[in-house]
Design a protein around this motif. Structure first.
Motif, short mmCIF file in Angstrom:
data_model
loop_
_atom_site.label_atom_id
_atom_site.label_comp_id
_atom_site.label_asym_id
_atom_site.label_seq_id
_atom_site.Cartn_x
_atom_site.Cartn_y
_atom_site.Cartn_z
N LYS A 62 -17.09 -49.78 -6.51
CA LYS A 62 -15.70 -49.61 -6.10
C LYS A 62 -14.89 -48.69 -7.02
O LYS A 62 -13.88 -48.13 -6.62
N TYR A 122 -13.95 -45.27 -5.81
CA TYR A 122 -12.75 -45.07 -4.99
C TYR A 122 -11.55 -44.73 -5.88
O TYR A 122 -10.75 -43.87 -5.56
N ARG A 135 -9.72 -38.59 -2.27
CA ARG A 135 -9.30 -39.61 -1.29
C ARG A 135 -7.78 -39.64 -1.25
O ARG A 135 -7.14 -39.52 -2.30
N VAL A 144 -9.43 -52.23 -3.36
CA VAL A 144 -10.78 -51.65 -3.18
C VAL A 144 -11.84 -52.66 -3.59
O VAL A 144 -12.87 -52.79 -2.93
#
Ligand SMILES: [Zn+2]
Length: 394
Positions: free
Chosen positions: A142, A145, A154, A232
Protein backbone atom coordinates in the motif's frame (compact mmCIF):
# COMPACT_ATOMS: atom_id res chain seq x y z
CA UNK A 1 55.51 8.43 3.34
CA UNK A 2 51.94 8.02 4.58
CA UNK A 3 51.40 10.57 7.31
CA UNK A 4 49.88 9.65 10.66
CA UNK A 5 46.82 11.85 10.00
CA UNK A 6 46.17 10.04 6.70
CA UNK A 7 46.82 6.66 8.23
CA UNK A 8 43.76 7.07 10.41
CA UNK A 9 41.61 6.57 7.32
CA UNK A 10 42.75 2.97 7.04
CA UNK A 11 43.62 2.14 10.60
CA UNK A 12 41.37 0.05 12.85
CA UNK A 13 41.60 1.44 16.39
CA UNK A 14 42.81 -1.15 18.91
CA UNK A 15 40.17 -0.29 21.48
CA UNK A 16 37.47 -1.19 18.95
CA UNK A 17 39.06 -4.56 18.30
CA UNK A 18 39.10 -5.31 22.01
CA UNK A 19 35.40 -4.54 22.34
CA UNK A 20 34.26 -6.51 19.35
CA UNK A 21 32.67 -9.43 21.12
CA UNK A 22 30.01 -7.22 22.71
CA UNK A 23 28.01 -6.90 19.52
CA UNK A 24 27.93 -10.63 18.83
CA UNK A 25 27.12 -11.76 22.31
CA UNK A 26 23.54 -12.76 21.39
CA UNK A 27 24.68 -14.68 18.31
CA UNK A 28 25.01 -18.01 20.14
CA UNK A 29 21.35 -17.94 21.07
CA UNK A 30 20.24 -16.92 17.58
CA UNK A 31 22.35 -19.75 16.22
CA UNK A 32 20.38 -22.15 18.44
CA UNK A 33 17.13 -20.65 17.11
CA UNK A 34 18.26 -21.41 13.55
CA UNK A 35 19.12 -24.93 14.63
CA UNK A 36 15.60 -25.36 16.02
CA UNK A 37 14.20 -24.06 12.73
CA UNK A 38 16.28 -26.57 10.80
CA UNK A 39 14.80 -29.35 12.96
CA UNK A 40 11.27 -28.07 12.45
CA UNK A 41 11.80 -28.03 8.71
CA UNK A 42 13.78 -31.26 8.51
CA UNK A 43 11.30 -32.61 5.91
CA UNK A 44 12.47 -29.96 3.47
CA UNK A 45 16.12 -30.52 2.53
CA UNK A 46 16.61 -27.06 1.04
CA UNK A 47 15.25 -25.15 4.04
CA UNK A 48 16.95 -27.48 6.48
CA UNK A 49 20.33 -26.92 4.84
CA UNK A 50 19.73 -23.21 4.63
CA UNK A 51 18.95 -22.91 8.36
CA UNK A 52 21.91 -25.08 9.29
CA UNK A 53 24.30 -22.86 7.39
CA UNK A 54 22.76 -19.71 8.87
CA UNK A 55 23.17 -21.28 12.29
CA UNK A 56 26.87 -21.87 11.77
CA UNK A 57 27.52 -18.54 10.03
CA UNK A 58 26.02 -16.39 12.75
CA UNK A 59 27.86 -18.16 15.55
CA UNK A 60 31.13 -17.72 13.65
CA UNK A 61 30.60 -14.04 12.88
CA UNK A 62 33.89 -12.09 13.25
CA UNK A 63 35.70 -15.17 14.57
CA UNK A 64 38.08 -15.69 11.64
CA UNK A 65 40.35 -13.09 10.12
CA UNK A 66 42.37 -13.33 6.92
CA UNK A 67 45.43 -11.18 7.41
CA UNK A 68 48.60 -10.16 5.58
CA UNK A 69 51.20 -9.75 8.25
CA UNK A 70 54.21 -7.44 7.95
CA UNK A 71 56.26 -8.84 10.79
CA UNK A 72 59.15 -6.36 10.96
CA UNK A 73 56.86 -3.37 10.70
CA UNK A 74 54.39 -4.83 13.18
CA UNK A 75 51.46 -4.23 10.87
CA UNK A 76 48.51 -6.48 10.11
CA UNK A 77 46.51 -5.75 6.97
CA UNK A 78 43.03 -7.23 7.41
CA UNK A 79 41.92 -8.70 4.09
CA UNK A 80 38.63 -10.21 5.21
CA UNK A 81 36.61 -11.08 8.29
CA UNK A 82 34.01 -13.83 8.64
CA UNK A 83 31.02 -11.50 8.86
CA UNK A 84 27.71 -13.39 8.81
CA UNK A 85 25.55 -10.63 7.25
CA UNK A 86 22.58 -12.02 9.15
CA UNK A 87 19.48 -9.90 9.82
CA UNK A 88 19.64 -10.96 13.46
CA UNK A 89 23.33 -10.13 14.00
CA UNK A 90 23.59 -6.73 15.61
CA UNK A 91 27.25 -6.48 14.59
CA UNK A 92 26.55 -6.97 10.89
CA UNK A 93 23.40 -4.87 10.89
CA UNK A 94 25.21 -2.05 12.63
CA UNK A 95 27.92 -2.20 10.01
CA UNK A 96 25.36 -2.09 7.21
CA UNK A 97 23.58 0.88 8.72
CA UNK A 98 26.82 2.87 8.96
CA UNK A 99 27.61 2.07 5.34
CA UNK A 100 24.19 3.22 4.19
CA UNK A 101 24.48 6.41 6.20
CA UNK A 102 27.93 7.07 4.73
CA UNK A 103 26.84 6.57 1.14
CA UNK A 104 23.35 8.09 1.12
CA UNK A 105 24.10 11.18 3.20
CA UNK A 106 25.97 13.06 0.45
CA UNK A 107 23.27 12.10 -2.06
CA UNK A 108 20.62 13.67 0.15
CA UNK A 109 22.74 16.70 0.99
CA UNK A 110 23.18 17.36 -2.71
CA UNK A 111 19.40 17.79 -3.00
CA UNK A 112 19.28 20.39 -0.25
CA UNK A 113 19.86 23.16 -2.76
CA UNK A 114 16.42 22.48 -4.27
CA UNK A 115 14.52 20.84 -1.42
CA UNK A 116 14.07 20.70 2.34
CA UNK A 117 14.49 17.29 3.93
CA UNK A 118 11.75 15.99 6.22
CA UNK A 119 11.68 13.01 8.54
CA UNK A 120 8.32 11.34 8.01
CA UNK A 121 7.07 8.33 9.98
CA UNK A 122 4.16 6.16 8.84
CA UNK A 123 2.57 3.86 11.41
CA UNK A 124 -0.31 1.39 11.34
CA UNK A 125 -2.42 -0.14 14.09
CA UNK A 126 -0.04 -2.46 15.96
CA UNK A 127 -0.39 -6.03 14.71
CA UNK A 128 -0.70 -8.71 17.41
CA UNK A 129 1.82 -11.52 17.68
CA UNK A 130 1.11 -13.94 14.88
CA UNK A 131 -0.05 -11.38 12.34
CA UNK A 132 3.12 -9.49 11.44
CA UNK A 133 3.64 -10.92 7.98
CA UNK A 134 0.14 -10.01 6.80
CA UNK A 135 0.63 -6.48 8.10
CA UNK A 136 4.07 -6.01 6.55
CA UNK A 137 3.00 -7.33 3.16
CA UNK A 138 0.17 -4.86 3.22
CA UNK A 139 2.32 -1.93 4.36
CA UNK A 140 4.76 -2.52 1.51
CA UNK A 141 2.05 -3.03 -1.05
CA UNK A 142 0.00 0.00 0.00
CA UNK A 143 2.88 2.40 0.47
CA UNK A 144 3.22 2.37 -3.31
CA UNK A 145 -0.04 4.33 -3.43
CA UNK A 146 1.32 6.99 -1.07
CA UNK A 147 4.39 7.40 -3.28
CA UNK A 148 2.09 7.56 -6.29
CA UNK A 149 0.01 10.40 -4.83
CA UNK A 150 3.09 12.31 -3.77
CA UNK A 151 4.91 12.06 -7.08
CA UNK A 152 1.79 12.82 -9.10
CA UNK A 153 1.32 9.44 -10.79
CA UNK A 154 -1.94 9.00 -8.91
CA UNK A 155 -4.49 11.76 -8.63
CA UNK A 156 -7.47 12.50 -6.42
CA UNK A 157 -10.09 14.95 -7.67
CA UNK A 158 -10.15 17.99 -5.40
CA UNK A 159 -6.93 17.22 -3.52
CA UNK A 160 -3.70 18.81 -4.63
CA UNK A 161 -0.63 16.78 -3.70
CA UNK A 162 1.49 18.54 -6.27
CA UNK A 163 1.79 21.73 -4.27
CA UNK A 164 4.09 20.01 -1.76
CA UNK A 165 6.70 19.51 -4.48
CA UNK A 166 7.77 15.96 -3.58
CA UNK A 167 11.24 15.17 -4.87
CA UNK A 168 11.66 11.61 -3.62
CA UNK A 169 13.80 10.29 -0.81
CA UNK A 170 14.45 7.20 1.25
CA UNK A 171 12.19 4.89 3.21
CA UNK A 172 13.19 2.21 5.68
CA UNK A 173 11.42 -0.25 7.93
CA UNK A 174 11.74 -0.46 11.68
CA UNK A 175 9.98 -2.94 13.93
CA UNK A 176 9.80 -2.68 17.70
CA UNK A 177 7.98 -4.96 20.08
CA UNK A 178 5.82 -3.71 22.94
CA UNK A 179 4.83 -5.44 26.16
CA UNK A 180 1.25 -6.02 25.01
CA UNK A 181 2.32 -8.85 22.68
CA UNK A 182 2.21 -6.55 19.70
CA UNK A 183 4.64 -5.48 17.03
CA UNK A 184 5.05 -1.85 16.11
CA UNK A 185 6.19 -1.77 12.49
CA UNK A 186 6.71 1.66 10.98
CA UNK A 187 8.35 3.32 8.02
CA UNK A 188 10.95 5.99 8.67
CA UNK A 189 11.39 8.23 5.65
CA UNK A 190 13.63 11.07 4.64
CA UNK A 191 11.53 12.85 2.06
CA UNK A 192 12.36 15.85 -0.08
CA UNK A 193 9.69 18.51 -0.34
CA UNK A 194 9.88 21.90 -1.97
CA UNK A 195 11.66 24.58 0.01
CA UNK A 196 9.92 26.72 2.59
CA UNK A 197 6.57 25.01 2.69
CA UNK A 198 4.46 26.83 5.25
CA UNK A 199 3.81 24.32 7.95
CA UNK A 200 1.81 25.76 10.81
CA UNK A 201 1.03 23.02 13.27
CA UNK A 202 -2.28 23.89 14.87
CA UNK A 203 -4.44 20.78 14.71
CA UNK A 204 -4.94 18.52 17.72
CA UNK A 205 -6.07 14.90 17.39
CA UNK A 206 -5.74 11.48 19.05
CA UNK A 207 -2.07 11.24 18.08
CA UNK A 208 -1.25 14.57 19.71
CA UNK A 209 -0.41 13.04 23.03
CA UNK A 210 0.93 9.60 22.30
CA UNK A 211 3.86 8.02 24.05
CA UNK A 212 5.93 7.94 20.87
CA UNK A 213 5.11 11.44 19.69
CA UNK A 214 5.15 13.35 22.95
CA UNK A 215 2.71 16.24 22.89
CA UNK A 216 2.35 17.73 19.46
CA UNK A 217 0.03 19.50 17.08
CA UNK A 218 -0.21 18.70 13.40
CA UNK A 219 -0.36 20.62 10.17
CA UNK A 220 -2.82 20.03 7.34
CA UNK A 221 -0.40 17.97 5.31
CA UNK A 222 0.18 15.54 8.17
CA UNK A 223 -3.56 15.19 8.69
CA UNK A 224 -4.02 14.55 4.97
CA UNK A 225 -1.31 11.86 4.98
CA UNK A 226 -2.77 10.25 8.11
CA UNK A 227 -6.15 9.90 6.43
CA UNK A 228 -4.90 8.82 3.02
CA UNK A 229 -2.60 6.22 4.63
CA UNK A 230 -5.56 4.86 6.60
CA UNK A 231 -7.72 4.64 3.48
CA UNK A 232 -5.18 2.91 1.26
CA UNK A 233 -4.13 0.53 4.01
CA UNK A 234 -7.73 -0.51 4.55
CA UNK A 235 -8.43 -0.91 0.80
CA UNK A 236 -10.85 2.02 0.70
CA UNK A 237 -11.06 4.41 -2.22
CA UNK A 238 -9.19 7.64 -1.71
CA UNK A 239 -11.54 10.45 -2.66
CA UNK A 240 -12.27 13.88 -1.25
CA UNK A 241 -15.39 12.76 0.62
CA UNK A 242 -13.68 9.81 2.33
CA UNK A 243 -10.69 11.92 3.27
CA UNK A 244 -12.87 14.62 4.78
CA UNK A 245 -15.34 12.26 6.46
CA UNK A 246 -13.21 9.46 7.78
CA UNK A 247 -15.60 8.88 10.69
CA UNK A 248 -18.27 7.82 8.18
CA UNK A 249 -15.83 5.37 6.60
CA UNK A 250 -14.83 3.99 9.99
CA UNK A 251 -18.45 3.47 10.95
CA UNK A 252 -19.08 1.72 7.63
CA UNK A 253 -16.22 -0.76 8.07
CA UNK A 254 -16.85 -1.18 11.80
CA UNK A 255 -13.54 0.25 12.98
CA UNK A 256 -14.62 1.75 16.30
CA UNK A 257 -15.08 0.86 19.90
CA UNK A 258 -17.97 3.19 20.66
CA UNK A 259 -20.37 4.02 17.86
CA UNK A 260 -21.20 7.38 19.47
CA UNK A 261 -17.60 8.38 19.61
CA UNK A 262 -15.90 7.74 16.27
CA UNK A 263 -13.16 10.17 15.36
CA UNK A 264 -11.90 11.10 11.93
CA UNK A 265 -8.24 10.34 12.61
CA UNK A 266 -6.37 8.01 10.27
CA UNK A 267 -3.14 6.23 11.17
CA UNK A 268 -0.31 8.11 12.79
CA UNK A 269 1.90 10.01 10.36
CA UNK A 270 4.28 12.66 11.62
CA UNK A 271 6.65 14.86 9.68
CA UNK A 272 9.38 17.17 10.86
CA UNK A 273 11.95 19.17 8.98
CA UNK A 274 15.39 17.88 9.80
CA UNK A 275 18.05 20.25 10.99
CA UNK A 276 20.98 18.50 9.31
CA UNK A 277 22.69 15.17 8.78
CA UNK A 278 23.61 15.00 12.46
CA UNK A 279 19.94 15.22 13.43
CA UNK A 280 18.97 12.03 15.25
CA UNK A 281 15.92 11.70 13.03
CA UNK A 282 18.16 11.77 9.98
CA UNK A 283 20.28 8.92 11.32
CA UNK A 284 17.18 7.01 12.41
CA UNK A 285 16.38 6.14 8.82
CA UNK A 286 19.63 4.25 8.34
CA UNK A 287 19.44 2.21 11.51
CA UNK A 288 18.64 -1.44 11.37
CA UNK A 289 15.14 -2.80 11.35
CA UNK A 290 15.35 -4.61 14.66
CA UNK A 291 17.73 -2.26 16.42
CA UNK A 292 16.19 -2.21 19.87
CA UNK A 293 14.95 -5.75 20.05
CA UNK A 294 17.92 -8.07 19.74
CA UNK A 295 17.65 -9.15 23.34
CA UNK A 296 13.93 -9.85 23.18
CA UNK A 297 14.41 -11.86 20.00
CA UNK A 298 17.22 -13.85 21.54
CA UNK A 299 15.00 -14.66 24.52
CA UNK A 300 11.98 -15.76 22.54
CA UNK A 301 12.09 -18.34 19.76
CA UNK A 302 8.51 -17.66 18.60
CA UNK A 303 9.24 -13.96 18.09
CA UNK A 304 12.43 -14.83 16.23
CA UNK A 305 10.59 -17.23 13.99
CA UNK A 306 7.78 -14.81 13.21
CA UNK A 307 10.23 -12.01 12.41
CA UNK A 308 12.35 -14.33 10.28
CA UNK A 309 9.49 -15.29 7.99
CA UNK A 310 7.91 -11.82 7.98
CA UNK A 311 11.16 -10.13 6.97
CA UNK A 312 12.24 -12.74 4.45
CA UNK A 313 12.53 -11.06 1.06
CA UNK A 314 11.51 -7.59 2.26
CA UNK A 315 13.52 -4.68 0.97
CA UNK A 316 14.33 -2.77 4.10
CA UNK A 317 15.61 0.35 2.40
CA UNK A 318 13.86 1.78 -0.64
CA UNK A 319 14.47 4.99 -2.53
CA UNK A 320 12.26 7.30 -4.58
CA UNK A 321 12.60 10.05 -7.15
CA UNK A 322 15.86 11.98 -7.01
CA UNK A 323 17.59 9.45 -4.78
CA UNK A 324 18.71 6.41 -6.69
CA UNK A 325 18.85 2.98 -5.13
CA UNK A 326 22.28 1.49 -4.47
CA UNK A 327 22.66 -2.22 -3.89
CA UNK A 328 24.07 -3.12 -0.47
CA UNK A 329 26.86 -5.03 -2.20
CA UNK A 330 28.01 -1.87 -3.95
CA UNK A 331 28.35 0.21 -0.79
CA UNK A 332 31.84 -1.09 0.00
CA UNK A 333 33.25 -0.10 -3.38
CA UNK A 334 31.90 3.42 -3.09
CA UNK A 335 33.33 3.87 0.39
CA UNK A 336 36.68 2.26 -0.40
CA UNK A 337 37.25 4.67 -3.25
CA UNK A 338 37.54 7.52 -0.77
CA UNK A 339 40.50 6.00 1.03
CA UNK A 340 42.18 3.79 -1.57
CA UNK A 341 44.91 6.37 -2.18
CA UNK A 342 46.12 6.07 1.40
CA UNK A 343 45.72 2.32 1.46
CA UNK A 344 47.79 1.59 -1.63
CA UNK A 345 50.44 4.15 -0.71
CA UNK A 346 50.79 2.43 2.65
CA UNK A 347 51.08 -1.03 1.03
CA UNK A 348 53.82 0.24 -1.25
CA UNK A 349 55.68 1.60 1.74
CA UNK A 350 55.31 -1.66 3.69
CA UNK A 351 56.35 -3.72 0.67
CA UNK A 352 59.65 -1.87 0.34
CA UNK A 353 60.81 -3.29 3.63
CA UNK A 354 59.50 -6.85 3.54
CA UNK A 355 57.21 -9.41 1.94
CA UNK A 356 54.00 -10.01 3.81
CA UNK A 357 53.02 -13.39 5.21
CA UNK A 358 49.45 -14.62 4.70
CA UNK A 359 47.83 -15.92 7.82
CA UNK A 360 44.53 -16.70 9.48
CA UNK A 361 43.90 -15.28 12.93
CA UNK A 362 41.11 -16.06 15.32
CA UNK A 363 39.30 -13.20 17.02
CA UNK A 364 41.02 -14.23 20.24
CA UNK A 365 44.41 -13.63 18.71
CA UNK A 366 43.33 -10.33 17.19
CA UNK A 367 42.09 -9.24 20.58
CA UNK A 368 45.40 -10.18 22.19
CA UNK A 369 47.43 -8.30 19.60
CA UNK A 370 45.19 -5.30 20.01
CA UNK A 371 45.32 -5.34 23.82
CA UNK A 372 49.09 -5.62 23.96
CA UNK A 373 49.51 -3.05 21.21
CA UNK A 374 51.91 -5.45 19.48
CA UNK A 375 50.46 -4.69 16.04
CA UNK A 376 48.86 -1.86 14.11
CA UNK A 377 45.80 -3.05 12.22
CA UNK A 378 44.92 -1.53 8.87
CA UNK A 379 42.39 -2.43 6.19
CA UNK A 380 41.40 -1.38 2.71
CA UNK A 381 37.85 -1.77 3.80
CA UNK A 382 37.75 1.65 5.38
CA UNK A 383 34.43 0.92 6.94
CA UNK A 384 36.07 -1.71 9.11
CA UNK A 385 37.34 1.02 11.36
CA UNK A 386 33.84 2.44 11.54
CA UNK A 387 32.17 -0.90 11.98
CA UNK A 388 33.07 -0.97 15.57
CA UNK A 389 31.82 2.51 16.32
CA UNK A 390 28.62 2.38 18.32
CA UNK A 391 25.60 3.82 16.57
CA UNK A 392 24.01 5.87 19.29
CA UNK A 393 20.77 4.40 20.55
CA UNK A 394 17.95 6.86 20.86
ZN1 LIG B 1 27.38 -10.98 11.87
Amino acid sequence: MVLEKDLKNIKIPNRKLIDLWRKVKNNNVISEHYKTLSEEYSYNQVLKGDFESKSSRIVNCIKFWKINEYEIQKTKDVKSVSFCHDKFCSQCQNKLSIKRYTVYTPLLKEQEKDYDIYHVVFTIKNPKFGSLKTALDKMYDKFGYIAGYLNGNRKVAGIDFKKYGFGGGIKSLEITINNKKEYHPHFHCLFLFKKNLLFDKTIKNTFSSSKANGYRLFNEFEILLQRVWYLVYNDIEVNKFNVENLEVVKKFIGDYEDVNNINSDGYSVIMDKISGVEDKNFKEVFKYTLKSNFKQIANNYEIFKELYFALKGTRVLQTYGKIKQIKDEELDDIINKQTDNYYFAKLKELGKVEEYKEEYNTIKQVKEDASSGAFTFISRNSILKEVFTEVKKK
